[in-house]
Design a protein around this motif. Structure first.
Motif, PDB file in Angstrom:
ATOM      1  N   UNK A  92       0.835  -1.205   0.000  1.00  9.63           N
ATOM      2  CA  UNK A  92       0.000   0.000   0.000  1.00  9.63           C
ATOM      3  C   UNK A  92       0.869   1.253   0.000  1.00  9.63           C
ATOM      4  N   UNK A  93       0.336   2.307  -0.586  1.00 11.75           N
ATOM      5  CA  UNK A  93       1.077   3.561  -0.673  1.00 11.75           C
ATOM      6  C   UNK A  93       1.258   4.176   0.712  1.00 11.75           C
ATOM      7  N   UNK A  94       2.325   4.930   0.859  1.00  8.55           N
ATOM      8  CA  UNK A  94       2.636   5.701   2.065  1.00  8.55           C
ATOM      9  C   UNK A  94       3.077   4.844   3.248  1.00  8.55           C
ATOM     10  N   UNK A  95       3.328   3.560   3.057  1.00  4.19           N
ATOM     11  CA  UNK A  95       3.820   2.728   4.150  1.00  4.19           C
ATOM     12  C   UNK A  95       5.348   2.764   4.182  1.00  4.19           C
ATOM     13  N   UNK A  96       5.937   2.824   5.363  1.00  4.44           N
ATOM     14  CA  UNK A  96       7.402   2.863   5.462  1.00  4.44           C
ATOM     15  C   UNK A  96       8.013   1.489   5.217  1.00  4.44           C
ATOM     16  N   UNK A  97       9.272   1.454   4.963  1.00  5.46           N
ATOM     17  CA  UNK A  97       9.998   0.199   4.794  1.00  5.46           C
ATOM     18  C   UNK A  97      10.345  -0.373   6.162  1.00  5.46           C
ATOM     19  N   UNK A  98      10.014  -1.635   6.356  1.00  4.39           N
ATOM     20  CA  UNK A  98      10.324  -2.333   7.606  1.00  4.39           C
ATOM     21  C   UNK A  98      11.293  -3.472   7.310  1.00  4.39           C
ATOM     22  N   UNK A  99      11.683  -4.184   8.329  1.00  8.90           N
ATOM     23  CA  UNK A  99      12.640  -5.278   8.156  1.00  8.90           C
ATOM     24  C   UNK A  99      12.121  -6.292   7.148  1.00  8.90           C
ATOM     25  N   UNK A 100      13.036  -6.885   6.405  1.00  4.29           N
ATOM     26  CA  UNK A 100      12.642  -7.916   5.444  1.00  4.29           C
ATOM     27  C   UNK A 100      12.402  -9.230   6.172  1.00  4.29           C
ATOM     28  N   UNK A 107       8.220 -14.717  15.903  1.00  2.91           N
ATOM     29  CA  UNK A 107       8.062 -13.935  17.119  1.00  2.91           C
ATOM     30  C   UNK A 107       8.666 -12.550  17.037  1.00  2.91           C
ATOM     31  N   UNK A 108       9.481 -12.268  16.008  1.00  2.83           N
ATOM     32  CA  UNK A 108      10.068 -10.940  15.839  1.00  2.83           C
ATOM     33  C   UNK A 108       9.047  -9.986  15.229  1.00  2.83           C
ATOM     34  N   UNK A 121       2.822  -2.040  11.945  1.00  4.17           N
ATOM     35  CA  UNK A 121       3.581  -3.108  12.594  1.00  4.17           C
ATOM     36  C   UNK A 121       3.699  -4.309  11.670  1.00  4.17           C
ATOM     37  N   UNK A 122       4.854  -4.933  11.708  1.00  3.31           N
ATOM     38  CA  UNK A 122       5.080  -6.160  10.957  1.00  3.31           C
ATOM     39  C   UNK A 122       5.504  -7.239  11.942  1.00  3.31           C
ATOM     40  N   UNK A 123       4.740  -8.343  11.949  1.00  2.00           N
ATOM     41  CA  UNK A 123       5.016  -9.435  12.880  1.00  2.00           C
ATOM     42  C   UNK A 123       5.260 -10.708  12.090  1.00  2.00           C
ATOM     43  N   UNK A 124       6.276 -11.464  12.518  1.00  2.00           N
ATOM     44  CA  UNK A 124       6.636 -12.686  11.793  1.00  2.00           C
ATOM     45  C   UNK A 124       6.154 -13.907  12.563  1.00  2.00           C
ATOM     46  N   UNK A 125       5.256 -14.661  11.937  1.00  2.00           N
ATOM     47  CA  UNK A 125       4.864 -15.975  12.456  1.00  2.00           C
ATOM     48  C   UNK A 125       5.420 -16.978  11.448  1.00  2.00           C
ATOM     49  N   UNK A 126       4.619 -17.897  10.948  1.00  2.00           N
ATOM     50  CA  UNK A 126       5.072 -18.709   9.823  1.00  2.00           C
ATOM     51  C   UNK A 126       5.270 -17.818   8.602  1.00  2.00           C
ATOM     52  N   UNK A 127       4.365 -16.845   8.494  1.00  2.00           N
ATOM     53  CA  UNK A 127       4.487 -15.821   7.461  1.00  2.00           C
ATOM     54  C   UNK A 127       4.385 -14.457   8.120  1.00  2.00           C
ATOM     55  N   UNK A 128       4.795 -13.444   7.438  1.00  2.00           N
ATOM     56  CA  UNK A 128       4.743 -12.100   8.006  1.00  2.00           C
ATOM     57  C   UNK A 128       3.343 -11.511   7.864  1.00  2.00           C
ATOM     58  N   UNK A 129       2.973 -10.658   8.794  1.00  2.00           N
ATOM     59  CA  UNK A 129       1.660 -10.018   8.805  1.00  2.00           C
ATOM     60  C   UNK A 129       1.845  -8.546   9.116  1.00  2.00           C
ATOM     61  N   UNK A 152       5.550 -29.710  20.759  1.00  2.00           N
ATOM     62  CA  UNK A 152       5.661 -28.936  21.986  1.00  2.00           C
ATOM     63  C   UNK A 152       5.162 -27.508  21.770  1.00  2.00           C
ATOM     64  N   UNK A 153       4.581 -26.946  22.816  1.00  2.00           N
ATOM     65  CA  UNK A 153       4.026 -25.598  22.739  1.00  2.00           C
ATOM     66  C   UNK A 153       5.007 -24.592  23.311  1.00  2.00           C
ATOM     67  N   UNK A 154       5.153 -23.470  22.618  1.00  2.00           N
ATOM     68  CA  UNK A 154       6.036 -22.409  23.078  1.00  2.00           C
ATOM     69  C   UNK A 154       5.275 -21.089  23.080  1.00  2.00           C
ATOM     70  N   UNK A 155       5.805 -20.126  23.807  1.00  2.00           N
ATOM     71  CA  UNK A 155       5.229 -18.787  23.849  1.00  2.00           C
ATOM     72  C   UNK A 155       6.091 -17.855  22.999  1.00  2.00           C
ATOM     73  N   UNK A 156       5.446 -17.136  22.109  1.00  2.00           N
ATOM     74  CA  UNK A 156       6.171 -16.172  21.282  1.00  2.00           C
ATOM     75  C   UNK A 156       5.560 -14.793  21.480  1.00  2.00           C
ATOM     76  N   UNK A 157       6.377 -13.786  21.324  1.00  5.85           N
ATOM     77  CA  UNK A 157       5.934 -12.411  21.517  1.00  5.85           C
ATOM     78  C   UNK A 157       5.212 -11.891  20.280  1.00  5.85           C
ATOM     79  N   UNK A 158       4.200 -11.052  20.494  1.00  8.52           N
ATOM     80  CA  UNK A 158       3.504 -10.405  19.375  1.00  8.52           C
ATOM     81  C   UNK A 158       2.961  -9.068  19.850  1.00  8.52           C
TER      82      UNK A 158
END
Length: 294
Positions: A92-100, A107-108, A121-129, A152-158
């Motif tokens: 989308x137009x006017x969005x800044x560049x974030x990490x690739x 979790x990043x 905000x850009x959040x990485x799970x299996x795919x980025x969102x 096994x279940x883990x906790x990831x930050x979002x």
């Protein structure tokens, strides 16, 4: 909270729905297609603005997916004191560049803010969102459970904005689910018939949601719909009781006893007991031990 959702359908009619957290549909609007045979630009923005015109300045929260979302829309909502959050297309137009994606692991997340109060905000799970909000603090985070390949279940930050979005974005789905549980739609060459019955069923679903929110006696959607149908035909049945008609026409099934709905019981004199000569009961006459009534 008000929620917008749009599901693309290749063929058929489309309905714009504004629903709250309970699934109650506040506004329904049929999409009639192109205007003047021209493709409408920024259709998603226009639809959301039209349906939220009466909540300006009231600090309502609106959630929608990337079909509607854009920086211009959220900036307009910010100026009109409407809190908005939604996924957004990274192109989308006017969005800044974030990490690739290559720079991020599960979790990043990365974020950026504008001088107009928007956060992307850009959040990485299996795919980025990618998420866009005009009222969330992008630095606030929470944890979500995820499973690894070994089970096994883990906790990831979002971002907490994403958790809030997921908690409120299924409202239109609730409405659609209730609409489809006992669907009686039939194919018709006249689309107006289908639209008419769609609104009838939507009204029934809204009534059922109100019934639940008022904490009235619990009932299922099936029983609720059945009771509405019985109430609608009750006046005709009451009127027919005064006519000379065989009781067998009203007792097609011997498995259930005849009864009068509570909603119309004692509504008129035709429901009052009458004293007459002894006669055979229409229900009990078929039993071995027959009973005569007064």
């Amino acid at each position: 909270m008000n929620v917008w959702q749009w599901t693309p359908i290749k063929r058929g009619y489309k309905v714009w729905v504004l629903a709250d957290k309970s699934g109650y549909a506040w506004k329904l609007d049929i999409y009639t297609g192109k205007k003047d045979n021209a493709v409408e630009k920024k259709l998603g923005e226009r639809v959301v603005k039209d349906r939220t015109e009466n909540i300006k300045g009231k600090d309502h929260r609106v959630y929608f997916d990337n079909y509607f979302s854009s920086p211009d829309l959220l900036r307009d909502f910010k100026e009109n004191k409407i809190h908005a959050c939604g996924t957004v297309n990274p192109s989308a137009k006017s969005l800044p560049m974030l990490k690739s994606d290559k720079e991020m692991k599960r979790g990043d997340y990365d974020w950026a803010t504008s001088n107009t109060g928007l956060s992307v905000m850009k959040w990485k799970d299996k795919r980025s969102l990618h998420l866009l909000s005009n009222f969330h603090d992008p630095t606030q985070t929470t944890e979500v459970a995820r499973k690894k390949k070994d089970g096994n279940e883990i906790k990831v930050s979002c971002p907490i904005a994403l958790s809030d979005y997921n908690a409120n974005m299924n409202c239109v789905d609730k409405f659609d689910q209730l609409m489809g549980v006992y669907e009686t739609d039939r194919k018709s060459r006249k689309w107006s018939y289908r639209i008419f019955w769609y609104f009838i069923y939507a009204t029934v679903v809204n009534d059922f949601i109100i019934h639940k929110e008022m904490k009235l006696p619990k009932t299922t959607l099936k029983d609720f719909r059945t009771e509405i149908a019985r109430d609608l035909v009750a006046p005709a049945l009451v009127a027919s009781r005064g006519k000379k008609r065989s009781l067998s026409s009203h007792l097609q099934s011997k498995k259930k006893k005849p009864n009068v709905l509570k909603s119309v019981h004692l509504e008129s004199s035709s429901h009052q007991p009458e004293r007459s000569t002894r006669r055979r009961c229409a229900e009990c006459s078929s039993k071995k031990q027959q009973i005569r009534t007064d």
